[in-house]
Enzyme design. Structure first.
Site, PDB file in Angstrom:
ATOM      1  N   ASP A  13       0.664  -0.961  -0.067  1.00 57.31           N
ATOM      2  CA  ASP A  13       0.115  -0.089  -0.015  1.00 57.31           C
ATOM      3  C   ASP A  13       0.862   1.164  -0.117  1.00 57.31           C
ATOM      4  OD1 ASP A  13      -2.458  -1.667   0.110  1.00 57.31           O
ATOM      5  OD2 ASP A  13      -1.865  -1.893   2.443  1.00 57.31           O
ATOM      6  N   LYS A  16       2.514   2.242  -5.102  1.00 60.03           N
ATOM      7  CA  LYS A  16       3.315   1.595  -6.495  1.00 60.03           C
ATOM      8  C   LYS A  16       2.461   2.069  -7.741  1.00 60.03           C
ATOM      9  CE  LYS A  16       3.320  -2.483  -4.399  1.00 60.03           C
ATOM     10  NZ  LYS A  16       2.915  -2.091  -3.150  1.00 60.03           N
ATOM     11  N   GLY A  40      -3.823  -4.939  -5.007  1.00 65.94           N
ATOM     12  CA  GLY A  40      -4.889  -3.428  -5.186  1.00 65.94           C
ATOM     13  C   GLY A  40      -4.245  -2.506  -5.735  1.00 65.94           C
ATOM     14  N   HIS A  41      -4.111  -2.154  -6.821  1.00 71.79           N
ATOM     15  CA  HIS A  41      -3.229  -0.887  -7.262  1.00 71.79           C
ATOM     16  C   HIS A  41      -4.321   0.148  -7.930  1.00 71.79           C
ATOM     17  CE1 HIS A  41       0.595  -3.418  -7.785  1.00 71.79           C
ATOM     18  NE2 HIS A  41       0.312  -3.219  -6.708  1.00 71.79           N
ATOM     19  N   GLN A 224       2.113  -6.024  -3.372  1.00 69.70           N
ATOM     20  CA  GLN A 224       2.577  -6.179  -1.994  1.00 69.70           C
ATOM     21  C   GLN A 224       3.678  -5.240  -1.515  1.00 69.70           C
ATOM     22  OE1 GLN A 224       1.202  -9.503  -3.363  1.00 69.70           O
ATOM     23  NE2 GLN A 224      -0.540  -8.734  -2.858  1.00 69.70           N
TER      24      GLN A 224
END
Length: 411
Positions: A13, A16, A40-41, A224
């Site tokens: 988080d 990235k 989750g991006h 991650q």
């Protein structure tokens, strides 16, 4: 041309996707190399807000080619849903999205087992997303998993294989006293996806090396963060894949000499989703301030993130393992308005000061932070485009981190 690698340097988080999006115009291809739908991006662009889970976030650029590489575990159902959501918003990906034939397939029994096992852990819960990632990697390493290449099999053989894999999963599901899954239904659901998925499945190792030979500029997008790495993270409170530079190599088939630039992403404070030790965590109004001002809620799960001050000990560890050439420091603006900003410069463990990151969650749990206080800044850091236009104390904060990490903060 040597590849660029984007790696998270904390517990994920870190932002990235924001950095991937910023660097993408200088690259021709983007490759996800580990993890799966547990990632989750989020990217905010002129076209709106996009939330990526398996598809590389750099694919928003029309000329960019995207790859889900061999180190990933791919949920076919979620993949097609994500793909359709993208195309439904006008993002055309035909001919520029590929999936590795060697990537593992996440099946319904994996997600079922994931949730069963997490429920049985009671106090020792990992904080799994329940997306089946761990059980899929487990099947990979016991050499019993299904690969994306299997979608290229003749229909009858594929149907039989899916039923075999579900039957194998059911034997483990029933050990836990849970009802079995319908092998026929899973097979039917997967067979319905075959025509969509099969044309995208290729030998991505060969494809990536061909691009390298053609001089294409390749960006490797990690998911991650380093402290969640299966080998180097806060085990057992980790993910099931390698989030480090080593994972970028094994997860793509590239060699060490193929990497030209490693960009580590660090948040200006620290967050963590899920359980596990977190020395700098703030269970107070300041922690809530960071959560509210930083929008710290998980992209995949929606869970509120645990928030704390910057952990220099953990960041030095990430620099050591990943060998960052440079650092992108995100969310500096969230710290605006705080009178004092703290940095954890060392730990105290059983009455002794230590400056190394201990191996093992049980040891880290006993560590308390040694703080260094810095003056905050009232002025907002948001909107500044030049380092020298930032508030003086904000510049001092960045310069201190840069000196202590011995890595330039270039973003």
């Amino acid at each position: 041309m040597p590849a660029t690698v984007i790696l998270g340097g904390q517990w994920g988080d870190e932002g990235k996707a924001k950095v991937v999006d910023y660097l993408m115009p200088g690259h021709d291809a983007v490759v996800r190399f580990q993890g799966g739908a547990n990632a989750g991006h989020t990217v905010v662009s002129d076209q709106g807000t996009f939330k990526f889970h398996q598809i590389p976030s750099g694919l928003l650029y029309p000329g960019v080619i995207g790859v889900l590489a061999n180190g990933m575990v791919v949920d076919p159902v979620a993949f097609i849903e994500e793909l359709e959501a993208l195309t439904g918003r006008g993002i055309e990906v035909e001919g520029r999205l590929f999936v590795s034939s060697a990537a593992q397939v996440v099946m319904p029994q994996h997600k079922f087992l994931d949730n069963l096992l997490e429920g049985e852990r009671d106090k020792g819960r990992i904080g799994s997303t329940g997306k089946g990632i761990g059980p899929t990697y487990s099947d990979k390493h016991r050499r019993s998993g299904m690969r994306m290449a299997d979608f290229l099999l003749p229909k009858e053989r594929l149907h039989d294989l899916i039923e075999e894999k579900v039957a194998d999963g059911n034997r483990r599901v029933q050990i836990h006293g849970a009802p079995p899954l319908s092998a026929g239904k899973v097979a039917a659901d997967f067979m319905a996806l075959r025509e969509r998925i099969a044309p995208l499945v290729v030998d991505t190792q060969r494809l990536i090396h061909r691009w390298k030979g053609e001089g294409k500029r390749i960006l490797l997008e990690g998911a991650q963060g380093m402290l969640l790495d299966i080998d180097h993270g806060t085990y057992p409170f980790v993910t099931s894949s390698s989030c480090t530079i080593g994972g970028a190599l094994t997860g793509t088939g590239l060699g060490l000499r193929d990497i030209g630039r490693v960009v580590g992403i660090l948040k200006a404070y620290t967050t963590r989703v899920g359980n596990g030790p977190f020395p700098t965590e703030l269970d107070d109004q300041t922690g809530q301030y960071l959560r509210d001002h930083g929008g710290e809620y998980g992209t995949t799960t929606g869970r509120p993130r645990r928030c704390g001050w910057f952990d220099l000990v953990a960041a030095r560890y990430a620099v050591m393992i990943d060998g960052f050439d440079e650092i992108a420091l995100t969310k500096l603006d969230v710290l605006s308005g705080l009178e004092t900003i703290r940095i954890c410069v060392a730990y105290e463990l059983d009455g002794e000061r230590i400056e190394h990151f201990p191996q093992g969650a049980d040891i880290l749990e006993r560590c308390t932070p040694v703080w260094e206080d810095l003056p905050g800044w009232k002025e907002g850091a948001l909107g500044h485009r030049r380092f020298d236009s930032l508030p003086e104390t904000a510049r001092g904060y960045i310069e201190l981190l840069e000196r202590r990490l011995v890595v330039p903060i270039t973003f």
